[in-house]
Design a protein around this motif. Structure first.
Motif, mmCIF file in Angstrom:
data_model
loop_
_atom_site.group_PDB
_atom_site.id
_atom_site.type_symbol
_atom_site.label_atom_id
_atom_site.label_comp_id
_atom_site.label_asym_id
_atom_site.label_seq_id
_atom_site.Cartn_x
_atom_site.Cartn_y
_atom_site.Cartn_z
ATOM 1 N N UNK A 17 0.845 -1.194 0.000
ATOM 2 C CA UNK A 17 0.000 0.000 0.000
ATOM 3 C C UNK A 17 0.880 1.243 0.000
ATOM 4 N N UNK A 18 0.544 2.217 -0.827
ATOM 5 C CA UNK A 18 1.301 3.462 -0.871
ATOM 6 C C UNK A 18 0.955 4.307 0.357
ATOM 7 N N UNK A 19 1.970 4.615 1.156
ATOM 8 C CA UNK A 19 1.793 5.427 2.361
ATOM 9 C C UNK A 19 2.215 6.852 2.043
ATOM 10 N N UNK A 20 1.337 7.848 2.261
ATOM 11 C CA UNK A 20 1.642 9.210 1.822
ATOM 12 C C UNK A 20 2.174 10.120 2.920
ATOM 13 N N UNK A 21 2.907 11.124 2.494
ATOM 14 C CA UNK A 21 3.189 12.300 3.311
ATOM 15 C C UNK A 21 3.042 13.501 2.401
ATOM 16 N N UNK A 22 2.320 14.516 2.879
ATOM 17 C CA UNK A 22 2.065 15.709 2.065
ATOM 18 C C UNK A 22 2.668 16.927 2.745
ATOM 19 N N UNK A 23 3.578 17.616 2.030
ATOM 20 C CA UNK A 23 4.149 18.873 2.513
ATOM 21 C C UNK A 23 3.343 20.013 1.903
#
Length: 438
Positions: free
Chosen positions: A298-304
């Motif tokens: 599963x693609x785990x996100x972080x958003x800046x």
């Protein structure tokens, strides 16, 4: 007539000078009509080995798919360990080098761990959800965890069944959301350990939950293929629903661009990993869908939010993908991806205030491998790094200090976090002069 770069660029051909001006100054009057991201050529750089934590052992591979499996804050990291008892090791980032052989000090829960999260406003506080429906709150000593312990600071029965996820509120202190196999999402006041809100409307497994940046709304993506948005203090039912990924392997959801957009990471029918972006007011029609690759992770996100950069990776991947989320087509713009030398088991980003802006570092993460924890820096190439790059570092939201108490938030109050400049004291701003071509 277009402006040029004087002095050091005086002997550069005119076309090249204009290109340089476009690239570095972002002048709208001479920009190419095709959008070029300032972050397109971002670079990932691992820290020197002297900053690594090594000889980590017995990592758990059995953590739930809804759990990211690794979480860091500016002072320490939490890593689940294998074996009975539901253990989470705590490592101090200030204590680098090789760990001694022997027993690793850990928090012992007595039951399998489903999810865990650091309190964004307290680097010593960790919340952990277990498969018996209990949430435990741990207080890590100032000097770190020196021996195994099974005595949590507080614990409470949150659900009658297993818990999918727990998520702290982004602006209000002591507000925690938990989602369970009982198909409810409960929002807790940790100051009084009381249940305040119960959200309903799910009929199948919840894959992911996200608070909006302002903390007024929250969203979920589920196994039934639906995206749901709630306004929890106004209604216990979804205020908006739409169609998300069709795959049933898992998904993640985040908010972007001040909460005006929602990005969902999931799978299609043939297990290709996908990124979908929606306007948050219209969940039925994705603005764009980008296929990435075929993988079970599963693609785990972080958003800046300052750069609108979305970082994505999965457990067992060696590539960290990067995209810019934009308000106009194509909405998902590929940036330079970072390829690591070996596989990682987790990636966790740190708050913006720990970035070294003097070296044009706009994002910083910790990477968990099979036996190490390694800092990873993301920078943007610039010529004059001794100057503060104000176009790359706009005033940032203070997300590491709470804006509200739990009582204020549950009583209906909202307060946006203040914004501060990241410019270090004594660092000069960029200054440019222009002349007209003749």
């Amino acid at each position: 007539m277009p402006p040029s770069i004087p002095l050091s660029r005086r002997n550069v051909p005119r076309d090249q000078a204009i290109t340089v001006a476009n690239s570095w100054l972002d002048l709208t009057s001479i920009q190419d009509p095709r959008r070029v991201s300032k972050f397109r050529h971002l670079k990932g750089t691992p820290a020197h080995k002297s900053f690594h934590i090594e000889n980590i052992r017995n990592l758990s591979r059995q953590i739930s798919g809804e759990c990211d499996g690794f979480h860091a804050n500016p002072e320490r990291v939490a890593v689940p360990l294998s074996g009975p008892g539901g253990k989470i090791a705590i490592f101090e980032l200030s204590k680098t080098g090789r760990l001694p052989d022997g027993v690793i000090p850990a928090l012992v829960h007595g039951n399998n761990i489903m999810d865990f999260a650091w309190d964004p406003f307290d680097n010593h506080r960790l919340a952990v959800a277990c498969d018996d429906g209990i949430i435990k709150l741990w207080k890590i000593p100032e000097s770190g965890l020196n021996e195994p312990t099974n005595e949590a600071e507080n614990e409470f029965n949150a659900h009658p069944d297993k818990i999918y996820f727990i998520k702290f509120h982004p602006t209000a202190k002591d507000v925690l959301a938990s989602g369970s196999y009982d198909m409810t999402i409960k929002i807790w006041d940790l100051a009084t350990l009381t249940e305040k809100i119960v959200l309903k409307g799910h009929t199948d497994q919840m894959f992911s939950f996200a608070w909006s940046p302002c903390g007024v709304f929250c969203s979920t993506v589920s196994k039934d293929g639906k995206i749901r948005i709630y306004k929890p203090r106004a209604n216990d039912a979804p205020t908006r629903e739409g169609k998300g990924p069709v795959g049933s392997r898992g998904a993640r959801i985040i908010w972007a661009l001040d909460g005006n957009f929602i990005v969902v990471m999931g799978f299609d029918k043939v297990s290709e990993r996908q990124i979908m972006v929606f306007k948050s007011t219209d969940l039925n029609n994705p603005l764009n869908t980008v296929g990435l690759d075929v993988s079970p992770a599963i693609l785990i996100p972080f958003y800046d939010e300052d750069s609108s950069t979305l970082f994505l990776t999965g457990k067992g991947d060696s590539t960290i993908y990067a995209f810019e989320i934009t308000e106009e087509s194509p909405y998902i713009c590929p940036l330079s991806h970072h390829r690591c030398n070996n596989l990682h088991q987790g990636l966790s980003f740190l708050p913006k205030n720990v970035c070294d802006v003097s070296n044009v570092e706009f994002a910083k993460a910790l990477r968990l491998t099979n036996n190490t924890i390694e800092p990873l820096s993301f920078t943007v190439p610039r010529i004059k790094t001794e100057l503060f790059q104000d176009d790359l570092f706009p005033p940032t939201r203070v997300m590491w200090k709470s804006s509200l108490t739990s009582a204020e938030w549950f009583n209906g109050k909202d307060k946006a976090p203040p914004r501060i400049s990241l410019k270090p004291d004594g660092m000069d701003l960029r200054k440019f002069s222009f002349r007209i071509f003749k």
